[in-house]
Structure formats: structure tokens, C-alpha cells
Design an enzyme around this catalytic site. Structure first.
Site, PDB file in Angstrom:
ATOM      1  N   PRO A   2      -4.618  -3.521 -24.605  1.00 25.64           N
ATOM      2  CA  PRO A   2      -4.586  -4.369 -23.400  1.00 25.64           C
ATOM      3  C   PRO A   2      -3.671  -3.759 -22.348  1.00 25.64           C
ATOM      4  CG  PRO A   2      -4.094  -5.647 -25.376  1.00 25.64           C
ATOM      5  CD  PRO A   2      -4.088  -4.205 -25.767  1.00 25.64           C
ATOM      6  N   GLU A   3      -4.069  -3.892 -21.097  1.00 28.86           N
ATOM      7  CA  GLU A   3      -3.275  -3.358 -19.995  1.00 28.86           C
ATOM      8  C   GLU A   3      -2.555  -4.517 -19.305  1.00 28.86           C
ATOM      9  OE1 GLU A   3      -5.513  -0.524 -17.630  1.00 28.86           O
ATOM     10  OE2 GLU A   3      -6.882  -0.170 -19.281  1.00 28.86           O
ATOM     11  N   HIS A  95      -9.004 -13.925 -39.303  1.00 28.47           N
ATOM     12  CA  HIS A  95      -8.005 -13.079 -39.957  1.00 28.47           C
ATOM     13  C   HIS A  95      -6.617 -13.442 -39.456  1.00 28.47           C
ATOM     14  CE1 HIS A  95     -11.836 -10.918 -40.127  1.00 28.47           C
ATOM     15  NE2 HIS A  95     -11.426 -10.497 -41.300  1.00 28.47           N
ATOM     16  N   ARG A 114      -8.301  -6.276 -37.072  1.00 29.62           N
ATOM     17  CA  ARG A 114      -8.147  -4.895 -37.539  1.00 29.62           C
ATOM     18  C   ARG A 114      -6.707  -4.549 -37.896  1.00 29.62           C
ATOM     19  NH1 ARG A 114     -11.163  -1.309 -33.350  1.00 29.62           N
ATOM     20  NH2 ARG A 114     -11.346  -3.143 -32.027  1.00 29.62           N
ATOM     21  N   ARG A 155       3.788  16.285  -8.965  1.00 33.50           N
ATOM     22  CA  ARG A 155       3.182  16.389 -10.309  1.00 33.50           C
ATOM     23  C   ARG A 155       1.912  17.211 -10.262  1.00 33.50           C
ATOM     24  NH1 ARG A 155       6.486  14.472 -14.313  1.00 33.50           N
ATOM     25  NH2 ARG A 155       8.224  14.188 -12.898  1.00 33.50           N
TER      26      ARG A 155
END
Ligand SMILES: [Zn+2]
Length: 274
Positions: A2-3, A95, A114, A155
Site C-alpha cells: 500500500p502507498e 485468516h 498471505r 540525481r
């Protein structure tokens, strides 16, 4: 993973529910979801603690405790929360790996199909060490285009890779980097330091616009992401390039391409991103 928008959505959902609540009991039924101590040890340390707030920094979600420690949640791809008096619908939450029983007789459930994510209890100083390596928050009002230019200037890395570097800017990941570069009409392969001032301004606006839009839509539901209580995000409907290889660009009609940069997929339009 997730961002910023997905983590912020979860933070906004959890903060009003948890802040001020005391943990009566915490149970971890899958041992590997506690990352830096035994589940029993974490349960013992959490018992009787109060949540003082829920915070986000970059892609990190932090549950603040009243003893000054922070419970960091690593959501990865498949972690999701629900809160209520009863266990959530088994179709969505099959789960359940952690339960936090609260003093208002509700329980915070964490499900992780997972088991890629987990919980980590951090001392304030330990978190300060992590935070020292993070770049600025792109949605803070103090984050200007000039600031972005300083973070990326000089950069030689491709601009897409530079945006993923959390020490440059915090919270932008693979989906929103591709989307922001398309909105800014910038080719993801260009060296970051080659962008001129006008382009840096376009990129700054695009990053903030795309992140704000995604937060307003409760994030992008891709694979397993869900906000709290199983709600889906809606920003996948607003994506312009991500996951759209072979489709036509909505702006110029050119076929959207996918390339791999630093091991991650980048989606872009070869026609209008220069
Ligand atoms: Zn295009």
C-alpha cells in the site's frame, strides 16, 4: 505494498475508533505476524495500554501507545482491518491473525491471508531512527516544487526510480509514480536531475493531485487492498496508465507501454510523456 493514499485511508478509518481506547487483551494467532518479539511478549506489553492516536508517515502506519511506544503495522499486500463487536464476515476475513479486544467491548481484527505483513513494537527512539531516513511528506503545505527540485536535483537515476526512493520523498510507490509522471507529461526514463524548473513544478502538482485524488477515493483496490471493514478503494477507475499496457492513452491515443525499471513495472505513454 500500500502507498500513501491507502495507508492514509486506513489511518483515517482507524483513528476515531481507536484513539482513547484501552486494549483489554491482544491475541496473535499466527506467530510470524509479530516481527520483533514473541506473540506472547507483545500481548503482555499491550495489555492495559491505551491508544493515543493513529499516525501515518510515508507508507508507515503507526498506532501510538500511552507509554510512548509505537505499534508499527506493516500492511504489505494482504493485511486488512475490521472493527466491531463481532468477527467480520468470513467471506472477506478468513485468516484473522490478530485480535485487539477494546474496553468498549469491540474488537479490532487484523486479517492477513498471505501473512506478509505484521506488527512491530518500537520504542520512540527506534522509530526516530527509521523516520530519520524518510524524505518529506508530499502533501504537507511546506512541501513546495522548489523542495521537490532540491530532493531530486542532480540525481542521475531515472525520475521514476527517484520517486520510489523513500529517502527523497515519502509515500509515493509504484502506482502513483507512474500516474504522476503521466499527468506531468514526463518520460519516466529521464534522469531526475535533468528536469527543468517548469517540469519540476508540473511534477509537484501532479504528485499532490494524484495522491489527493486517491485519498478522496479511499485508495486504489489492486489485488488484496481493502480499507477498514472490507471497503474497497475506487481510484482504480481514475488510473490513466498503471496496469493499462496495450490500451490507448486518454490524452493522445498512443498505445500505453510497460517497461521494467529497477525490477518494477512502469507504465507510460510514449506519445505524450517527453
Ligand atoms: Zn499519451
Amino acid at each position: 505494498m500500500p502507498e500513501l493514499p491507502e495507508v492514509e485511508t486506513i489511518r483515517r478509518d482507524l483513528a476515531p475508533e481507536l484513539t482513547g481506547r484501552t486494549i483489554v487483551r491482544a491475541r496473535f494467532s499466527k506467530p510470524d505476524i509479530v516481527l520483533n518479539m514473541s506473540p506472547r511478549s507483545l500481548s503482555r506489553r499491550l495489555q492495559g495500554r491505551r491508544f493515543d492516536g493513529v499516525e501515518r508517515r510515508g507508507k508507515h502506519l503507526l498506532l501510538k501507545l500511552d507509554d510512548g511506544r509505537l505499534l508499527q503495522v506493516q500492511l504489505r499486500m494482504s493485511g486488512r482491518f475490521a472493527i466491531g463487536r463481532q468477527a467480520p464476515d468470513k467471506a472477506e476475513f478468513r485468516h484473522i491473525a490478530a485480535r485487539f479486544e477494546l474496553d468498549d467491548s469491540r474488537t479490532l481484527f487484523y486479517d492477513d491471508v498471505r501473512r506478509l505483513g505484521g506488527f512491530q513494537l518500537l520504542e520512540a527512539e527506534e522509530w526516530a531512527g527509521v523516520e530519520a531516513g524518510l524524505g518529506p511528506e508530499p502533501l504537507e503545505s511546506s512541501f513546495t516544487a522548489a523542495h521537490l527540485g532540491e530532493r531530486l536535483g542532480g540525481r542521475r537515476a531515472p525520475i521514476k526510480n527517484a520517486l520510489l526512493n523513500q529517502s527523497r520523498v515519502a509515500g509515493v510507490g509504484n502506482i502513483y509514480a507512474s500516474e504522476a509522471l503521466h499527468r506531468a507529461r514526463i518520460d519516466p526514463r529521464r534522469p531526475a536531475g535533468d528536469l527543468n524548473r517548469a517540469e519540476m513544478g508540473q511534477l509537484h502538482r501532479a504528485i499532490r493531485g494524484v495522491l489527493r485524488g486517491a485519498i478522496a477515493d479511499a485508495g486504489t483496490t489492486f489485488r488484496d487492498y481493502r480499507a477498514v471493514n472490507g471497503q474497497s478503494g475506487r481510484f482504480q477507475d481514475a488510473l490513466r496508465v498503471y496496469g493499462k499496457e496495450g490500451e490507448s492513452c486518454g490524452r493522445c491515443g498512443t498505445t500505453i507501454a510497460r517497461i521494467v525499471q529497477a525490477g518494477r513495472s512502469t507504465f507510460f505513454c510514449p506519445g505524450c510523456q517527453l
